[in-house]
Design an enzyme around this catalytic site. Structure first.
Site, PDB file in Angstrom:
ATOM      1  N   GLY A   1       2.440   1.947  -0.480  1.00 58.18           N
ATOM      2  CA  GLY A   1       2.602   1.821   0.966  1.00 58.18           C
ATOM      3  C   GLY A   1       4.012   1.442   1.389  1.00 58.18           C
ATOM      4  CE  LYS A   2       4.436  -4.734   1.362  1.00 54.74           C
ATOM      5  NZ  LYS A   2       3.061  -4.490   0.871  1.00 54.74           N
TER       6      LYS A   2
ATOM      7  N   GLY B   1       2.064  -0.632  -6.536  1.00 57.09           N
ATOM      8  CA  GLY B   1       0.655  -0.397  -6.229  1.00 57.09           C
ATOM      9  C   GLY B   1       0.418   1.026  -5.785  1.00 57.09           C
TER      10      GLY B   1
ATOM     11  CG  ASP C   1       3.782  -6.387  -2.153  1.00 56.68           C
ATOM     12  OD1 ASP C   1       3.430  -7.576  -2.032  1.00 56.68           O
ATOM     13  OD2 ASP C   1       3.157  -5.453  -1.624  1.00 56.68           O
TER      14      ASP C   1
ATOM     15  CB  CYS D   1      -0.655 -10.135   1.099  1.00 59.91           C
ATOM     16  SG  CYS D   1      -1.479  -9.741  -0.449  1.00 59.91           S
TER      17      CYS D   1
ATOM     18  CB  CYS E   1       4.619  -5.196  -7.795  1.00 59.98           C
ATOM     19  SG  CYS E   1       5.444  -6.411  -8.861  1.00 59.98           S
TER      20      CYS E   1
END
Length: 440
Positions: A251-252, A248, A321, A374, A246
């Site tokens: 960033g990760k 998005g 995530d 999160c 996932c």
């Protein structure tokens, strides 16, 4: 702009947030800034400060409205109360802001004046307020949060009313931490080391970064320290095959790619082609060329089935995530706490279970499945992992304290099997991380 005009603009923005189809608060504010370019930076900052203050402290503001006059709160009333209890203005100081002249709000009504008289000797905090009210959190979530935080519920939730810091992750493919810190300092941006992430820098004060050379050259990326830690705990190594299920805006994937020294392979998946296109810009700026983007139709996309059925289809790391309520990001998105419903929690929990059950098929024997949210709700975190492990006996938990020691070389801030980060305890956004291994 006059102070009254700034107040009127903030009230208008708050009214926009009450629409059922309203976008997130940061989008509402950025749209206003683009449409009102005459407003200078001081005006924009003043409006944003008022706007976010009412969103952050809406629980207490609405409590005072009911106490003073009964009924539900309106944004104008919330603003009037914030100006006196939050900003410390007296009624005589507030009246000129509300004189109805030009762009100023309409004059105070007799009822509003009575409220201000009644509150003249009061403070925003009142000892008789319920814990959830003092913490400015939705009352209907009290039992959920008591399960997580117990007696610390007020302290933990109150920290979500604070403004979040700006954290940066140093891109070690292009610079060391000291080199990045010096490059930022030369552009007038002071930073300090983050407490936990070895690659993390925290801005001493909020500054725009997109125009800096350090950012344009890919030396740093904006990423909360908690998010950095989640990527580090994936323990990706050079040569690994990794799926960011996932992804998005990537960033990760960026953080894991740097840990892999730009070798091996990462497949960044998402159901949103637009998010993955934005991620591609970040990958290029960071100098990462081993990341492949793949748009999925859903968590059950045919590509997942094809890869899981191949002998060579396994991945060393599958990073999930998961979509979640975002309760851990309430410092950045205070509007979301007032929009969240029980139905949202239930629907997201169902989706999270489905994603885990699908993504686990990609993990090679001996590989790891990393589950991250999160969120600070148990339904989305511990309950999800425990349900998954109960139904999938070929997976087991890697105690997070062991993973932390292996990847970060320091003592883990928890002795539990999972990692839960919060603003109050760790100074990060709220995050949950569980690392599961697939048996050989």
């Amino acid at each position: 702009m006059t102070p009254g005009a700034q107040i009127a603009a903030a009230i208008d923005l708050l009214d926009q947030m009450d629409r059922p189809d309203a976008p997130p608060a940061d989008k509402v504010l950025s749209d206003w800034n683009r449409a009102n370019r005459y407003a200078g930076s001081k005006d924009r900052n003043a409006i944003a400060s008022l706007f976010y203050a009412v969103l952050r402290y809406r629980g207490q503001l609405d409590w005072w409205i009911k106490r003073c006059q009964g009924g539900d709160g309106q944004n104008r009333h919330r603003m009037v109360i914030w100006l006196t209890l939050g900003e410390g203005f007296s009624m005589e100081e507030i009246k000129p802001f509300f004189d109805g002249e030009r762009y100023n709000p309409k004059p105070l009504t007799p009822a509003e004046e009575r409220i201000l008289i009644e509150l003249s000797q009061e403070k925003l905090d009142k000892s008789c307020q319920p814990d959830m009210t003092q913490a400015n959190a939705p009352l209907w979530l009290e039992e959920n949060f008591k399960t997580v935080f117990g007696e610390n519920i007020k302290q933990e939730l109150s920290a979500f009313c604070e403004e979040a810091p700006v954290d940066l992750r140093v891109n070690t493919l292009k610079a060391s931490k000291e080199e990045a810190k010096q490059a930022l300092k030369e552009e007038g941006i002071e930073t300090a080391d983050c407490d936990y992430s070895p690659f993390g820098l925290r801005l001493e004060r909020r500054r725009p970064l997109s125009g800096t050379k350090a950012f344009k050259d890919g030396l740093v990326e904006v990423q909360d320290e908690g998010s950095q830690l989640a990527a580090i705990l994936a323990d990706t190594k050079p040569g690994h095959k990794v799926v960011d299920f996932c992804a998005g805006a990537g960033g990760k994937s960026l953080a894991m790619g740097a840990a892999m020294n730009n070798t091996g392979r990462i497949i960044a998946c998402d159901v949103s082609e637009g998010r993955l296109k934005r991620a591609a810009i970040r990958f290029k700026r960071a100098g990462l060329y081993m990341i492949e983007r793949r748009t999925l139709t859903s968590e059950r996309d045919k590509w997942v089935k094809r890869r899981s059925g191949r002998m060579d289809g396994g991945f060393d790391r599958v990073f999930v995530d998961a979509p979640c309520t975002g309760t851990g990001t309430w410092r950045r998105n205070p509007d979301q706490k007032w929009k969240l419903t029980q139905k949202d929690v239930e629907e997201l929990a169902t989706l999270q279970s489905s994603i885990l059950d699908s993504a686990c098929r990609l993990v090679v024997p001996g590989g790891r499945l990393i589950y991250v949210t999160c969120s600070i709700l148990q339904e989305e975190n511990e309950a999800q992992v425990e349900r998954f492990l109960k139904e999938n006996d070929n997976f087991f938990i890697h105690p997070i304290k062991d993973v932390w020691k292996d990847t970060l070389g320091s003592d883990c801030p928890t002795d539990k099997d999972y990692l839960r980060l919060t603003p109050h305890a760790h100074g990060t956004d709220g995050f949950f991380v569980a690392v599961m291994g697939r048996k050989l």
